[in-house]
Each structure stands twice: as structure tokens, then as C-alpha cells.
Scaffold this active site. Structure first.
Site, short mmCIF file in Angstrom:
data_model
loop_
_atom_site.label_atom_id
_atom_site.label_comp_id
_atom_site.label_asym_id
_atom_site.label_seq_id
_atom_site.Cartn_x
_atom_site.Cartn_y
_atom_site.Cartn_z
N GLU A 173 40.24 35.86 48.65
CA GLU A 173 41.01 35.20 49.94
C GLU A 173 40.29 35.68 51.19
O GLU A 173 41.11 36.11 51.96
CB GLU A 173 42.40 35.88 49.50
CG GLU A 173 42.99 35.36 48.34
CD GLU A 173 44.57 35.40 48.45
OE1 GLU A 173 45.21 36.25 49.15
OE2 GLU A 173 45.16 34.99 47.26
N GLU A 306 44.54 33.31 40.54
CA GLU A 306 45.93 33.77 40.81
C GLU A 306 46.79 32.76 40.77
O GLU A 306 46.87 31.71 41.49
CB GLU A 306 45.97 34.52 42.05
CG GLU A 306 45.24 35.69 42.14
CD GLU A 306 45.34 36.73 43.45
OE1 GLU A 306 46.40 36.34 44.17
OE2 GLU A 306 44.36 37.36 43.96
O1 AHR Z 1 48.63 39.28 43.70
C1 AHR Z 1 49.26 39.38 44.98
C2 AHR Z 1 48.36 39.11 45.91
O2 AHR Z 1 48.40 37.67 46.20
C3 AHR Z 1 46.80 39.32 45.94
O3 AHR Z 1 46.43 40.66 46.17
C4 AHR Z 1 46.35 38.44 46.83
O4 AHR Z 1 45.00 37.85 46.44
C5 AHR Z 1 47.10 37.25 46.76
O5 AHR Z 1 47.51 36.88 48.09
#
Ligand code: AHR
Length: 502
Positions: A173, A306
Site C-alpha cells: 500500500e 487483501e
Molecule cells: O489488513 C489490515 C490493513 O489493511 C493492512 O495492514 C493494510 O495493508 C490495509 O490497509
């Protein structure tokens, strides 16, 4: 009544096992307590890893595990997590609750966990606050088998042989918590950092993951790919193997943090959550279309590393720990999302649900020595048969649209695959109030019978807790009839169903 047509002579793409991957971050009680309790814990463990958790995870065939973050990855300095535990540096986990991270779970412990699980490593490197040298040395430490400073350090720390790193993320990210970069700036850093992710083992190449977009940030996808492909050698393999995509299903949105309860919601919110889950299809399609322009041969996979539901934390828990319950709604989101990934398996070649234990849409929850399997766990257990299978051409017709005007969704979604002569059909019925019948027609087979049929079902808010761990469980599905090439399935309201024909 809906009809599902399956052309079982037409294999469209291969479903990589990694599409059923998981994510474990140094966040709340995911690693510590959820997975790692230390060798001296009263909780039964093998080399510090909870026995109950490892055993449950093995049963869902975890193919790959992403670690150490997440936002934590771009603050993580791997050297702090190797060597004698009592000498390891303590740090503040600034992203997640401001708690002290004692680094007792580091690189060696991660690979020990993978050994116990039989899963592949997806290690996420630090671009946001780490140097090229630090990243390069971590790769050397983990994967180099000859004589070098980092290989010697690894041996001194107790591991003679190098490990296999199957996937390496070059930042996380980086448009946000990983450095607030512009696509062009990150694209240039990606080019530079990935250069030093050296391939020490020609037969065990590390696949490199470039930080992709957040949700619908098509500008990021375009900007990063444009920058990366400018003056890039034509041979793509080895330069970029994956582009990541992160998307969370947050009913009600960010306000500034999710406010919706994981277990207390009405039908309107149910439909909103389903609609948001289905949005994954559009995201994958549109980011995939941009990728097609740069990579028409689809050499680069999309890694949705994610995904999952993100609700308000459970009352009374640390807001920075992201601990939430998991209900039948989560089971449906998992079933719908995994069907979408299967259908896009020509491009989606890895995905990691966030996160494995005790954080967001987990498959397992723990409290002290207790552990429960969530509804999401049971979906992963049924869907494991899609891993490493071939996607078959299939389509649903006559599906009833349900829900309020703003959150209209199809009642049922599906995907179908074949492996070793067995056809696996997974169906999700998003209707909270009615069962739905599906007539299944197979065009290219005549002598099939039902080998196995399973389902997960319950009230929309049904969930497992530590006192009642089996409210939602996987059961035999009796609503299937037929033989040859025609079957009928009667899907109960709020259900995820697996049917195996052979
Ligand atoms: O999964 C929680 C958080 O969500 C992670 O650390 C991040 O990559 C995303 O914003």
C-alpha cells in the site's frame, strides 16, 4: 427457478491454489496469541505454534501465507526479528494499537509456521521506511545457500539451509500507509528495489509482487504500469510477476473507521454487504483490462492479497486490534468472492483473505486456550477442492434479482471446476428469506452421479462463539437430486453449497 449450464468439455483456465491464500500481520492478536504462543506457553504448541490452530489450518489446505504485513511491513526491520530472542529489539507497533512488538516472532518463526502448515512463503518487504540494502540482505539471508555475510548470519542463528521464498512483495500500500507515494514515484522505486531481489536459486525463482491499487484507483494501476513498462526489457518474467489489489467490503463505508456491527445488522445492510462483495468482479475486470494493455499475454497475475469484510471492532476490544466476529454474512461474502476469483482465474492467480486469525474476516478466532472455526472457515474448507483445478465454462440463467433498489443483487452465484475427473460446483444463495432451485445441465458428460454434497447455512446473523462453537458448521447437503447429466439443487436461504460430481 434458475438453470446452470456447464460445458464440461471446455476448460477456460487453471485455478492456482494460491487464490485460496491467507494473510497474517503483526496486528492485534493475529500472530501473538492467535498463532504463536511461545514454547513455554500452557497452550499446547509445537515450537511455539498453537497446535489447535495449525491443525485446523492444515485441514483447509492453506497454499500460501503472506507476512509480516500489511502496513506493518513498511515499518518492519527484519534484522530486529532474528537472533537470540532476549536480545531482539522491541519496537512500537504504531499502526496497530501502539503496543510493544517484542520481535519474538521473526523470519525463523515464520518459516517454522510454514513448515508446520505445508504452505508457501509470501514475504512482504519494506519500501516505505527501509533501504534497498536492507531488502536485498533479507532476500540473501532467506534464500542464499553459499558463503556470504547474510547466509553466515542465518547459519549462526540456527538455520543451515536456505528457505524457499515463493513470493516477495516490494512494499505494501505504498499509495497510503507504505509511504503516501504517487504512482510514478512508486513505479520508479519498484524498478529499483526489485532489481536487488536477487534470484539465488534458478530452480526456485522468487515471484515479485508490485504494489497495485486500492479498490478502484485505476489511476494508480495505469501510472505504475506505465512507469514500470517504460524502458523495461521485453522479457517480463522476473521483473514483475504480480500486481496486487486490495479491496475490503465495508458496509456504511469509512466514517472514519467502519461502524457496522459484525453480528447485529438488518436485511438492508445484508444486501449492501452482498452488493459490495459483488463489486470485486468489476474491480478485477477493470484493473485486468488496464493490465491487458501492458501485458496482453497475461504473464503478470493479479494478486488480491487483501480482501474481506471490515466491520466495527467487537465492543470492549482494542480499536487498533481489528477484532471482529464472523457470521453467515461473512460465509456468503467468502463464497461469492471466491466464485468471482475462480471465474477470473486467467488473471487472478493469488489472493489472501484478511486475516487468518483474530483480525477482520478470520477463519479462526481464539480466546486463551479456546479456538472456534468461523463460518468463513467452513467455506474455505468446502472450496479447497477448487485449488489446482481447471475452471469449466458455466453460466446461470433465470436468476431472480433480489434486495432493495439500491442494493439489487442476483440471488445465486456459482463457479465450476474439474480436477481428477471430479466436477466441483459451488453455489451461494444470498437470499436471506427464500430457498432457490437451480437445475444443473452438463453438456459433455452422461454418467455422472453425486459423489459428495455439503453446505453451510444458518440465519444471517448466525455465528460461532467460544461457548457455542458449532452453531454454524459444514453439513451434508440433502437438497440435491438427479444423475447422468441433469441435477436439481434446492439451495436453502442464506447458504453456500458445494456439489461434487463424478
Ligand atoms: O489488513 C489490515 C490493513 O489493511 C493492512 O495492514 C493494510 O495493508 C490495509 O490497509
Amino acid at each position: 427457478m434458475a438453470d446452470l449450464y456447464i460445458n464440461n468439455k471446455k476448460k477456460l483456465s487453471h485455478i492456482e491454489p494460491e487464490v485460496y491464500g491467507h494473510f497474517s500481520e503483526h496486528l492485534g492478536r493475529c500472530i501473538y496469541e492467535g498463532i504463536y504462543v511461545g514454547e513455554n506457553s500452557d497452550i499446547p504448541n509445537v515450537n511455539g505454534m498453537r497446535k489447535d490452530v495449525v491443525e485446523a489450518l492444515k485441514a483447509i489446505d492453506i497454499p500460501v501465507l503472506r507476512w509480516p504485513g500489511g502496513c506493518f511491513a513498511d515499518e518492519y526491520h527484519w534484522m530486529d526479528g532474528v537472533g537470540p530472542k532476549n536480545e531482539r529489539k522491541k519496537m512500537i507497533n504504531t499502526h496497530w494499537g501502539g503496543v510493544t512488538e517484542d520481535n519474538s516472532f521473526g523470519t525463523h518463526e515464520f518459516f517454522e509456521l510454514l513448515r508446520q502448515l505445508g504452505a508457501k512463503a509470501y514475504v512482504n518487504g519494506n519500501v516505505g521506511s527501509g533501504t534497498v540494502q536492507e531488502m536485498s540482505e533479507w532476500v540473501e539471508y532467506m534464500t542464499f545457500g553459499g558463503v556470504s555475510p547474510m547466509a553466515e548470519l542465518r547459519k549462526k542463528n540456527g538455520h543451515e539451509e536456505p528457505w524457499t521464498v515463493s513470493y516477495f512483495g516490494v512494499g505494501n500500500e505504498n499509495w497510503g500507509c507504505g509511504g503516501n507515494m504517487t504512482p510514478e514515484y512508486y513505479g520508479n522505486l519498484y524498478r529499483r528495489y526489485q532489481t536487488y531481489v536477487r534470484q539465488y536459486n534458478p530452480d526456485r525463482q522468487i515471484k515479485k509482487v508490485c504494489c497495485g491499487p486500492n479498490v478502484d484507483d485505476y489511476h494508480w494501476t495505469e501510472g505504475v504500469l506505465k512507469t514500470c513498462f517504460d524502458h523495461t526489457p521485453e522479457k517480463l518474467h522476473g521483473f514483475m510477476d504480480f500486481l496486487s489489489l486490495h479491496y475490503y467490503d465495508v458496509p456504511g463505508g469509512w466514517n472514519p473507521t467502519p461502524q457496522a456491527s459484525a453480528t447485529n445488522f438488518d436485511e438492508t445492510e445484508w444486501f449492501e454487504t452482498m452488493k459490495r462483495a459483488l463489486y470485486m468482479d468489476e474491480l478485477v475486470t477493470r484493473h485486468g483490462a488496464i493490465m491487458d494493455r501492458y501485458d496482453p499475454g497475461k504473464l503478470i497475475g493479479l494478486s488480491v492479497d487483501e480482501w474481506g469484510d471490515w466491520f466495527a471492532v467487537e465492543p470492549g476490544t482494542n480499536p487498533g486490534f481489528l477484532y471482529q466476529q464472523n457470521a453467515m454474512r461473512d460465509a456468503l461474502v467468502a463464497g461469492v468472492t471466491l466464485n468471482i476469483f475462480n471465474k477470473h482465474s486467467d488473471r487472478v492467480r493469488m489472493a489472501c483473505v484478511a486475516q487468518m486469525v483474530n483480525v477482520l474476516q478470520s477463519v479462526l478466532l481464539t480466546e486463551g486456550e479456546k479456538m472456534v472455526k468461523t463460518p468463513t472457515y467452513h467455506v474455505f474448507h468446502m472450496y479447497r477442492h477448487h485449488q489446482d483445478a481447471d475452471l469449466l465454462e458455466s453460466s446461470l440463467t433465470g436468476v431472480e434479482e433480489i434486495g432493495p433498489e439500491e442494493y439489487r443483487v442476483p440471488s445465486v452465484t456459482e463457479s465450476v471446476s474439474e480436477k481428477d475427473g471430479i466436477i466441483t460446483i459451488t453455489l451461494s444463495n444470498m437470499d436471506p428469506g427464500s430457498s432457490h432451485e437451480v437445475d444443473i445441465h452438463l453438456s459433455g458428460a452422461e454418467n455422472l452421479s453425486v459423489k459428495e454434497a455439503r453446505l453451510v447455512t444458518g440465519a444471517m446473523q448466525a455465528h460461532n462463539d467460544f461457548d457455542t462453537p458449532d452453531v454454524v458448521k459444514e453439513e451434508a447437503f440433502s437438497g440435491i437430486s438427479g444423475s447422468g447429466n441433469t441435477f436439481k439443487a434446492d439451495l436453502p436461504a442464506v447458504s453456500v453449497v458445494e456439489i461434487r460430481l463424478g
